[in-house]
Design a protein around this motif. Structure first.
Motif, PDB file in Angstrom:
ATOM      1  N   TYR B 130      33.069  57.101 -16.557  1.00 33.71           N
ATOM      2  CA  TYR B 130      31.911  56.714 -17.028  1.00 33.71           C
ATOM      3  C   TYR B 130      30.568  57.827 -16.146  1.00 33.71           C
ATOM      4  CZ  TYR B 130      28.763  54.727 -20.681  1.00 33.71           C
ATOM      5  OH  TYR B 130      28.113  54.731 -21.024  1.00 33.71           O
ATOM      6  N   ARG B 131      30.259  57.144 -14.536  1.00 32.31           N
ATOM      7  CA  ARG B 131      29.405  57.067 -14.454  1.00 32.31           C
ATOM      8  C   ARG B 131      28.793  58.673 -14.482  1.00 32.31           C
ATOM      9  NH1 ARG B 131      29.301  55.907 -10.299  1.00 32.31           N
ATOM     10  NH2 ARG B 131      27.846  53.137  -9.663  1.00 32.31           N
ATOM     11  N   ALA B 132      29.980  58.791 -13.386  1.00 26.47           N
ATOM     12  CA  ALA B 132      29.681  61.089 -13.385  1.00 26.47           C
ATOM     13  C   ALA B 132      29.957  61.425 -14.320  1.00 26.47           C
ATOM     14  CB  ALA B 132      31.079  61.735 -12.899  1.00 26.47           C
ATOM     15  N   ARG B 133      30.224  61.168 -15.218  1.00 25.41           N
ATOM     16  CA  ARG B 133      29.301  62.671 -17.199  1.00 25.41           C
ATOM     17  C   ARG B 133      27.837  61.622 -17.779  1.00 25.41           C
ATOM     18  NH1 ARG B 133      35.900  60.372 -18.623  1.00 25.41           N
ATOM     19  NH2 ARG B 133      36.397  62.545 -17.678  1.00 25.41           N
ATOM     20  N   GLN B 134      27.326  60.832 -17.836  1.00 26.21           N
ATOM     21  CA  GLN B 134      26.400  60.300 -17.768  1.00 26.21           C
ATOM     22  C   GLN B 134      25.388  60.621 -16.790  1.00 26.21           C
ATOM     23  OE1 GLN B 134      25.285  58.884 -20.551  1.00 26.21           O
ATOM     24  NE2 GLN B 134      26.200  57.348 -21.340  1.00 26.21           N
ATOM     25  N   VAL B 135      25.945  60.559 -15.910  1.00 31.01           N
ATOM     26  CA  VAL B 135      25.179  61.414 -14.605  1.00 31.01           C
ATOM     27  C   VAL B 135      25.254  62.682 -15.017  1.00 31.01           C
ATOM     28  CG1 VAL B 135      24.882  62.201 -12.182  1.00 31.01           C
ATOM     29  CG2 VAL B 135      24.982  59.265 -12.995  1.00 31.01           C
ATOM     30  N   LEU B 136      25.603  63.196 -15.036  1.00 30.71           N
ATOM     31  CA  LEU B 136      25.366  65.264 -14.896  1.00 30.71           C
ATOM     32  C   LEU B 136      24.986  64.868 -16.145  1.00 30.71           C
ATOM     33  CD1 LEU B 136      29.291  65.929 -13.992  1.00 30.71           C
ATOM     34  CD2 LEU B 136      27.075  66.178 -12.807  1.00 30.71           C
ATOM     35  N   ARG B 137      25.529  64.692 -17.165  1.00 28.80           N
ATOM     36  CA  ARG B 137      24.695  65.354 -18.959  1.00 28.80           C
ATOM     37  C   ARG B 137      23.127  64.922 -18.471  1.00 28.80           C
ATOM     38  NH1 ARG B 137      23.103  60.387 -21.320  1.00 28.80           N
ATOM     39  NH2 ARG B 137      22.203  61.859 -22.988  1.00 28.80           N
ATOM     40  N   GLU B 138      22.767  63.395 -18.031  1.00 25.38           N
ATOM     41  CA  GLU B 138      21.926  63.627 -18.128  1.00 25.38           C
ATOM     42  C   GLU B 138      21.033  64.664 -16.658  1.00 25.38           C
ATOM     43  OE1 GLU B 138      18.978  60.042 -17.976  1.00 25.38           O
ATOM     44  OE2 GLU B 138      20.232  61.078 -20.324  1.00 25.38           O
ATOM     45  N   CYS B 139      21.350  65.047 -16.154  1.00 19.54           N
ATOM     46  CA  CYS B 139      20.947  65.864 -14.693  1.00 19.54           C
ATOM     47  C   CYS B 139      20.574  67.110 -15.184  1.00 19.54           C
ATOM     48  CB  CYS B 139      21.870  66.145 -13.891  1.00 19.54           C
ATOM     49  SG  CYS B 139      21.731  67.276 -12.301  1.00 19.54           S
ATOM     50  N   LEU B 140      21.536  67.797 -16.492  1.00 17.54           N
ATOM     51  CA  LEU B 140      21.934  69.053 -17.191  1.00 17.54           C
ATOM     52  C   LEU B 140      20.463  68.931 -17.782  1.00 17.54           C
ATOM     53  CD1 LEU B 140      25.375  69.617 -17.442  1.00 17.54           C
ATOM     54  CD2 LEU B 140      24.472  71.047 -16.817  1.00 17.54           C
TER      55      LEU B 140
END
Lengths: 54, 149
Positions: B130-140
């Motif tokens: 869940y964290r990976a998905r949130q962080v990645l979409r924020e980053c993108l």
């Protein structure tokens, strides 16, 4: 259901089968929430994109 | 494998090319994945990666998005800039988060298998994903992708 909870369920639902009551309350939430619908599309797109790498 | 990981992480700052993550992933694939990941898991503590504290601020006190996710165009998958940004964002993930995310999303490993291989609880694994998905979409989103149409 709040967006915080919906987002967690969307992520979980990509990795395991959610119990029916969670699936149905999530579906109801998505009907009325554009932000979570976008989140759901984003994480699916992320999955597709990561599979394309290499 | 941990050496590969560490080398990739150490090189990320100086390495400007796009092939770094590709090299890293290929390295993971070429090495005996299961054995090496299992070994790495004993050596890497979870520390702060096991909680959702760092992504809590995405939501306000009432549980709503502070900044609602935006629509991304479907063509993103064909977009070189998007894929390059994704590689860059993947490189920035904390080690265990990136490891679990790539096992799940790139290699397609089931979460029950990830738990077994890495000696993690199901809760840890879903938190990391869940964290990976949130962080990645924020980053993108921060790299300018998915700017308001």
């Amino acid at each position: 259901m709040k967006c915080r909870e919906a987002a967690q369920l969307i992520s979980r639902g990509m990795d395991e089968n959610l119990p029916w009551w969670q699936r149905s309350s999530l579906r109801l939430h998505l009907l009325i929430c554009d932000a979570c619908t976008s989140f759901s599309r984003q994480v699916r797109l992320l999955r597709a994109a990561v599979r394309r790498l290499v | 494998m941990q050496e590969t990981l560490l080398a990739a992480l150490a090189a990320q700052k100086s390495f400007a090319g796009r092939s770094q993550v590709r090299t890293w992933l290929t390295g993971i694939l070429k090495h005996k994945i299961v054995d090496s990941i299992r070994k790495a898991s004993r050596e890497q503590p979870l520390e702060g990666e096991a909680t959702l504290e760092d992504i809590e601020p995405l939501f306000d006190a009432t549980g709503h998005w502070r900044e609602p996710p935006r629509e991304w165009p479907e063509q993103a998958l064909e977009n070189k800039q998007f894929l390059a940004a994704l590689e860059e964002c993947l490189r920035r993930l904390p080690a265990r988060t990136g490891q679990v995310f790539l096992m799940r999303e790139h290699l397609g490993v089931e979460t029950t298998e990830i738990c077994k291989e890495l000696g993690l609880t199901p809760t840890h694994v879903w938190v990391l994903l869940y964290r990976a998905r949130q962080v990645l979409r924020e980053c993108l989103q921060m790299t300018g992708f998915g700017a308001k149409a």
